[in-house]
Design a protein around this motif. Structure first.
Motif, mmCIF file in Angstrom:
data_model
loop_
_atom_site.group_PDB
_atom_site.id
_atom_site.type_symbol
_atom_site.label_atom_id
_atom_site.label_comp_id
_atom_site.label_asym_id
_atom_site.label_seq_id
_atom_site.Cartn_x
_atom_site.Cartn_y
_atom_site.Cartn_z
ATOM 1 N N UNK A 100 0.654 -1.131 -0.026
ATOM 2 C CA UNK A 100 0.081 -0.062 -0.135
ATOM 3 C C UNK A 100 0.787 1.385 0.178
ATOM 4 N N UNK A 101 2.160 1.092 0.609
ATOM 5 C CA UNK A 101 3.066 2.387 0.376
ATOM 6 C C UNK A 101 3.712 2.543 -1.019
ATOM 7 N N UNK A 102 3.430 1.522 -1.949
ATOM 8 C CA UNK A 102 3.903 1.830 -3.107
ATOM 9 C C UNK A 102 5.405 1.956 -3.234
ATOM 10 N N UNK A 103 6.052 0.903 -2.875
ATOM 11 C CA UNK A 103 7.541 0.908 -2.713
ATOM 12 C C UNK A 103 8.331 0.209 -3.740
ATOM 13 N N UNK A 104 7.513 -0.852 -4.553
ATOM 14 C CA UNK A 104 7.932 -1.524 -5.276
ATOM 15 C C UNK A 104 7.348 -1.617 -6.546
ATOM 16 N N UNK A 105 7.783 -1.091 -7.665
ATOM 17 C CA UNK A 105 7.297 -1.096 -8.862
ATOM 18 C C UNK A 105 7.172 -2.610 -9.578
ATOM 19 N N UNK A 106 6.112 -2.907 -9.901
ATOM 20 C CA UNK A 106 6.051 -4.431 -10.522
ATOM 21 C C UNK A 106 5.618 -4.448 -11.798
ATOM 22 N N UNK A 107 5.864 -3.267 -12.781
ATOM 23 C CA UNK A 107 5.544 -3.218 -14.163
ATOM 24 C C UNK A 107 6.231 -4.343 -14.924
ATOM 25 N N UNK A 108 7.665 -4.413 -14.705
ATOM 26 C CA UNK A 108 8.294 -5.349 -15.374
ATOM 27 C C UNK A 108 8.018 -6.678 -15.085
ATOM 28 N N UNK A 109 7.403 -7.134 -13.907
ATOM 29 C CA UNK A 109 6.847 -8.283 -13.785
ATOM 30 C C UNK A 109 5.682 -9.003 -14.282
ATOM 31 N N UNK A 110 4.863 -7.981 -14.565
ATOM 32 C CA UNK A 110 3.543 -8.011 -15.005
ATOM 33 C C UNK A 110 3.176 -7.138 -16.205
ATOM 34 N N UNK A 111 3.927 -7.731 -17.413
ATOM 35 C CA UNK A 111 3.680 -6.785 -18.777
ATOM 36 C C UNK A 111 2.367 -7.069 -18.930
ATOM 37 N N UNK A 112 1.754 -7.986 -18.882
ATOM 38 C CA UNK A 112 0.327 -8.370 -19.306
ATOM 39 C C UNK A 112 -0.548 -7.520 -18.611
ATOM 40 N N UNK A 113 -0.542 -7.169 -17.489
ATOM 41 C CA UNK A 113 -1.583 -6.361 -16.597
ATOM 42 C C UNK A 113 -1.075 -4.781 -17.163
ATOM 43 N N UNK A 114 0.135 -4.386 -17.365
ATOM 44 C CA UNK A 114 0.482 -3.121 -18.131
ATOM 45 C C UNK A 114 -0.135 -2.972 -19.468
ATOM 46 N N UNK A 115 -0.218 -3.933 -20.290
ATOM 47 C CA UNK A 115 -1.023 -4.053 -21.513
ATOM 48 C C UNK A 115 -2.402 -3.995 -21.329
ATOM 49 N N UNK A 116 -2.853 -4.721 -20.372
ATOM 50 C CA UNK A 116 -4.264 -4.651 -20.424
ATOM 51 C C UNK A 116 -4.788 -3.503 -19.909
ATOM 52 N N UNK A 117 -4.280 -2.674 -18.906
ATOM 53 C CA UNK A 117 -4.797 -1.503 -18.424
ATOM 54 C C UNK A 117 -4.529 -0.507 -19.361
ATOM 55 N N UNK A 118 -3.298 -0.665 -20.128
ATOM 56 C CA UNK A 118 -3.018 0.466 -21.171
ATOM 57 C C UNK A 118 -4.175 0.333 -22.030
ATOM 58 N N UNK A 119 -4.600 -0.748 -22.778
ATOM 59 C CA UNK A 119 -5.466 -0.884 -23.666
ATOM 60 C C UNK A 119 -6.962 -0.255 -23.191
#
Length: 218
Positions: free
Chosen positions: A164-183
């Motif tokens: 909840x403190x937003x300390x670890x950016x996981x964008x490289x771990x979940x590229x599918x989530x990034x792609x889905x949210x971007x779409x």
């Protein structure tokens, strides 16, 4: 004249019905923000006018303060800024811009936390006085400008259920989530809205990713 934004942390010491003495005692007196000039009314001092502070406790335990700041009241550059404290208000981090509608005066921020989400309600001249709100699982640092200086990725993705403190950016771990949210975002931009209904025209051209800016102009 020296105008600072000051937080007074109060502790309830007696029942409210005790009329013979005040139930509140000031335990800490902290300067949250000091404007950047010796003359708060100097037009060049973009943070000379500070007003309307609000404060809330974030889900991760930090304090978040927000207020509006500008050279003069109602200036087009008037924006809402934020600062955070991790020690119950005894010290505060550097202030950063939280909300700024370009060319409009943003003011009167109100913060509200419900569960894991933080809400910001504010007003803006656009052109009349309208009321807006934003919501987030938690605003934190770094902001866009700070992230660029530090060479961080353009995309930030956090698992708010575990971080909840937003300390670890996981964008490289979940590229599918990034792609889905971007779409989803691209579809909302194409529709001119994020709610059901007929398509609308956006007020300005919108580019989702800075890396795509050149392609969008071609």
């Amino acid at each position: 004249m020296n105008t600072n934004l000051t937080l007074l942390t109060a502790l309830l010491l007696a029942p409210l019905q005790a009329a013979e003495r005040s139930p509140i005692q000031i335990t800490d007196h902290t300067v949250v923000f000091t404007h950047t000039s010796t003359d708060p009314k100097d037009p060049a001092n973009t943070s000379g006018y500070n007003l309307g502070p609000g404060i809330t406790v974030l889900p991760d335990g930090r304090l978040m303060a927000a207020w509006f700041s500008s050279p003069t009241e109602g200036a087009e550059s008037q924006r809402i800024v934020q600062a955070f404290s991790s020690d119950q208000g005894r010290s505060w981090g550097e202030a950063s811009v939280l909300q700024d509608i370009a060319g409009k005066a943003d003011f009167d921020p109100v913060l509200f936390v419900a569960g894991k989400e933080t809400f910001l309600f504010f007003s803006s001249f656009n052109p009349q006085i309208d009321i807006y709100y934003r919501r987030s699982g938690g605003w934190g640092t770094p902001g866009d400008a700070e992230a660029k200086k530090e060479g961080l990725p353009d995309v930030q993705l956090y698992d708010l259920g575990k971080d909840i403190g937003e300390t670890t950016n996981v964008q490289s771990t979940f590229p599918d989530v990034v792609a889905r949210m971007t779409k989803i975002l691209e579809q909302q931009i194409a529709d001119g809205r994020s709610t059901p209904g007929a398509k609308q025209t956006n007020d300005a051209a919108i580019v989702v990713m800075k890396a795509n800016k050149k392609a969008a102009q071609e």
